[in-house]
Design a protein around this motif. Structure first.
Motif, mmCIF file in Angstrom:
data_model
loop_
_atom_site.group_PDB
_atom_site.id
_atom_site.type_symbol
_atom_site.label_atom_id
_atom_site.label_comp_id
_atom_site.label_asym_id
_atom_site.label_seq_id
_atom_site.Cartn_x
_atom_site.Cartn_y
_atom_site.Cartn_z
ATOM 1 N N GLN A 34 43.069 67.057 37.115
ATOM 2 C CA GLN A 34 41.814 66.338 36.609
ATOM 3 C C GLN A 34 42.389 65.478 35.351
ATOM 4 O OE1 GLN A 34 39.034 69.498 35.651
ATOM 5 N NE2 GLN A 34 38.596 69.953 37.818
ATOM 6 N N GLN A 35 43.822 65.811 35.117
ATOM 7 C CA GLN A 35 44.290 65.031 33.881
ATOM 8 C C GLN A 35 44.694 63.538 34.196
ATOM 9 O OE1 GLN A 35 47.285 67.590 32.230
ATOM 10 N NE2 GLN A 35 46.133 68.998 30.964
ATOM 11 N N VAL A 36 43.648 62.781 34.118
ATOM 12 C CA VAL A 36 43.615 61.324 34.209
ATOM 13 C C VAL A 36 43.935 60.697 33.018
ATOM 14 C CG1 VAL A 36 42.718 58.967 34.911
ATOM 15 C CG2 VAL A 36 42.333 61.093 36.327
ATOM 16 N N PRO A 37 45.132 60.116 32.756
ATOM 17 C CA PRO A 37 45.326 59.481 31.408
ATOM 18 C C PRO A 37 44.463 58.603 30.811
ATOM 19 C CG PRO A 37 47.048 58.858 32.912
ATOM 20 C CD PRO A 37 46.051 59.850 33.593
ATOM 21 N N GLN A 38 43.425 58.411 30.005
ATOM 22 C CA GLN A 38 42.476 57.720 29.942
ATOM 23 C C GLN A 38 43.067 56.565 28.862
ATOM 24 O OE1 GLN A 38 39.559 56.706 31.243
ATOM 25 N NE2 GLN A 38 39.870 58.544 32.575
ATOM 26 N N ARG A 39 43.574 55.307 29.405
ATOM 27 C CA ARG A 39 44.259 54.462 28.520
ATOM 28 C C ARG A 39 43.204 53.536 28.117
ATOM 29 N NH1 ARG A 39 49.800 53.628 31.534
ATOM 30 N NH2 ARG A 39 49.313 55.010 33.245
ATOM 31 N N ASP A 40 43.357 53.005 27.023
ATOM 32 C CA ASP A 40 42.286 52.224 26.217
ATOM 33 C C ASP A 40 42.671 50.876 26.862
ATOM 34 O OD1 ASP A 40 40.326 51.562 24.835
ATOM 35 O OD2 ASP A 40 41.280 51.576 22.940
ATOM 36 N N ILE A 41 42.431 50.357 28.023
ATOM 37 C CA ILE A 41 42.991 49.171 28.576
ATOM 38 C C ILE A 41 41.650 48.561 29.403
ATOM 39 C CG2 ILE A 41 44.221 47.749 30.180
ATOM 40 C CD1 ILE A 41 46.654 49.641 29.216
ATOM 41 N N LEU A 42 41.188 47.385 29.058
ATOM 42 C CA LEU A 42 40.194 46.786 30.141
ATOM 43 C C LEU A 42 40.864 45.568 30.794
ATOM 44 C CD1 LEU A 42 37.138 46.479 30.967
ATOM 45 C CD2 LEU A 42 36.766 45.196 28.654
ATOM 46 N N ILE A 43 40.736 45.534 32.098
ATOM 47 C CA ILE A 43 41.472 44.599 32.897
ATOM 48 C C ILE A 43 40.258 43.664 33.421
ATOM 49 C CG2 ILE A 43 42.716 43.886 35.049
ATOM 50 C CD1 ILE A 43 44.026 46.820 35.001
ATOM 51 N N GLY A 44 40.470 42.359 32.857
ATOM 52 C CA GLY A 44 39.310 41.425 33.841
ATOM 53 C C GLY A 44 40.081 40.944 34.881
ATOM 54 N N PHE A 45 39.342 41.361 36.029
ATOM 55 C CA PHE A 45 39.780 40.868 37.495
ATOM 56 C C PHE A 45 38.859 39.685 37.911
ATOM 57 C CE2 PHE A 45 41.271 42.237 42.097
ATOM 58 C CZ PHE A 45 41.858 41.067 42.231
ATOM 59 N N SER A 46 39.208 38.359 37.816
ATOM 60 C CA SER A 46 38.713 37.526 38.362
ATOM 61 C C SER A 46 38.985 36.936 39.651
ATOM 62 C CB SER A 46 38.840 36.151 37.244
ATOM 63 O OG SER A 46 38.111 34.811 37.989
ATOM 64 N N MET A 47 38.157 36.971 40.620
ATOM 65 C CA MET A 47 38.220 36.776 41.892
ATOM 66 C C MET A 47 37.671 35.227 42.377
ATOM 67 S SD MET A 47 38.154 40.416 43.715
ATOM 68 C CE MET A 47 39.164 39.894 45.333
ATOM 69 N N GLY A 48 38.410 34.548 43.053
ATOM 70 C CA GLY A 48 37.730 33.271 43.483
ATOM 71 C C GLY A 48 36.595 33.352 44.473
ATOM 72 N N THR A 49 36.965 34.254 45.251
ATOM 73 C CA THR A 49 36.049 34.598 46.533
ATOM 74 C C THR A 49 36.091 35.917 47.049
ATOM 75 O OG1 THR A 49 35.547 33.821 48.727
ATOM 76 C CG2 THR A 49 38.073 33.846 48.334
ATOM 77 N N LEU A 50 35.031 36.232 47.525
ATOM 78 C CA LEU A 50 35.283 37.577 48.554
ATOM 79 C C LEU A 50 34.769 37.304 49.922
ATOM 80 C CD1 LEU A 50 33.271 40.144 45.944
ATOM 81 C CD2 LEU A 50 35.532 40.245 46.882
ATOM 82 N N GLN A 51 34.998 35.992 50.415
ATOM 83 C CA GLN A 51 34.495 35.394 51.780
ATOM 84 C C GLN A 51 35.251 36.380 52.903
ATOM 85 O OE1 GLN A 51 33.897 31.252 52.685
ATOM 86 N NE2 GLN A 51 35.976 31.370 53.327
#
Ligand code: BGC
Length: 353
Positions: A34-51
């Protein structure tokens, strides 16, 4: 212990606990899993399409890996619209993401927004598709030239007997979207293989078209226009992905040529695997998306933390030589479906058969 002392001891305990002291009351350690390291990181994932199916898998695998590594993702998809993608990226910069991962819809329209990101100290990774004419910190993709080579190699083999019999074979090249740098790389790979046969007069390219937005309907229209004008005279189709393969096969079907004319593809979409089994599509290229997505998250974390990245090659994007990591893909035919997409767990045998 008299009452006063007892109350005093309890009071000390309460104060210590409230202060977060716990110096003499060690909490039970949490189980390791259960010890998931909670990193203080926010990733912005911008996807052109999900087609295409694959992008939905990219999304799911990326979020899964991020969850495992304890980072948060702001994921947005732009529905093949460059303005939407730019404004979504601007929103992510405003929100203060720590790193941007971008699968661009339009390769060369993101220069200004990427400059903005860099001014805000945000590093940018180009995911699967190369962003051109901009400063990019890392490009993570597959060897896309090789994908095109796999496609044309298969198709050329499929018409080898006709060539050996002295026939000049007619091949259609049904490409991807002009806005996607990958479409040019797939084409480059395909023509690396086709060109020598063209030069020898063994092959004639009768259609050479891009398919706007990678839309199967556009692939259909482009091939159908040729077939209508030329009495359906065609020997093979190099289609850049499974969507354009589907469009091409729909056009061939109107001439009773589906299953008779070899057609390539890419992405190992479930419907394509089924067409390969049915014999209407000849091959596809399997790109292990879970590997790409997992590497995407791991490398995004490194970029955000400013950690060094061992990129082995560079790819020029007109503006610069971009440090690049390119993964391997595999050609899939009827003969190796089980050893590729099934062994890898991409599909179960129940999905396919
Ligand atoms: C991807 C392909 C995909 C195509 C259409 C390309 O950039 O590499 O996997 O089929 O875009 O979305």
């Amino acid at each position: 212990m008299n009452k006063k002392i007892l109350i005093g001891a309890v009071a000390i305990l309460v104060v210590a606990a409230a202060a977060g002291g716990w110096f003499f009351m060690k909490p039970k350690p949490a189980p390791v899993a259960q010890q998931v390291p909670q990193r203080d990181i926010l990733i912005g994932f911008s996807m052109g399409t999900l087609q295409e199916e694959r992008w939905q898998r990219d999304r799911d695998e990326f979020l899964k890996k991020a969850d495992e590594l304890g980072v948060v993702v702001d994921l947005q998809a732009a529905n093949n619209n460059v303005e939407t993608q730019i404004s979504q990226i601007e929103g992510m910069i405003f929100k203060g993401v720590d790193v941007l991962v971008i699968a661009p819809h339009d390769a060369d329209k993101l220069t200004a927004v990427i400059d903005k990101a860099h001014q805000a100290g945000i590093k940018v990774m180009s995911y699967d598709r190369l962003i051109t004419k901009a400063d990019i910190d890392l490009y993570l993709s597959f060897d896309n030239v090789k994908v095109g080579e796999y496609q044309a190699t298969y198709i050329l083999q499929a018409v080898a007997a006709k060539i050996a019999a002295g026939q000049k074979v007619k091949i259609a090249y049904i490409g991807g979207a002009k806005t996607d740098n990958n479409a040019f790389l797939f084409k480059k790979g395909a023509f690396n293989i086709l060109q020598p046969a063209i030069d020898k007069g063994q092959v004639e390219i009768v259609v050479d078209k891009f398919s706007d937005n990678w839309d199967p309907q556009n692939a259909y229209k482009n091939l159908k226009a040729y077939l209508d004008k030329n009495d359906g005279l065609i020997d093979a189709v190099v289609a850049a992905n499974d969507g354009t393969a589907f469009g091409s096969i729909s056009a061939l079907k109107e001439y009773g040529l589906d299953g008779k004319v070899p057609v390539s593809g890419q992405d190992a979409e479930l419907s394509a695997i089924k067409r390969i089994i049915a014999g209407t599509q000849s091959m596809t290229v399997y790109k292990p998306i879970s590997k790409l997505a997992a590497a995407g998250v791991e490398l995004a974390i490194k970029l955000a933390e400013g950690a060094p990245i061992n990129s082995v090659s560079t790819v020029n994007n007109v503006k610069m030589d971009v440090p690049s990591i390119l993964l391997e893909s595999i050609a899939v035919t009827k003969d190796n479906i089980d050893q590729t997409v099934m062994t890898d767990g991409y599909y179960s045998s129940k999905d396919i058969y």
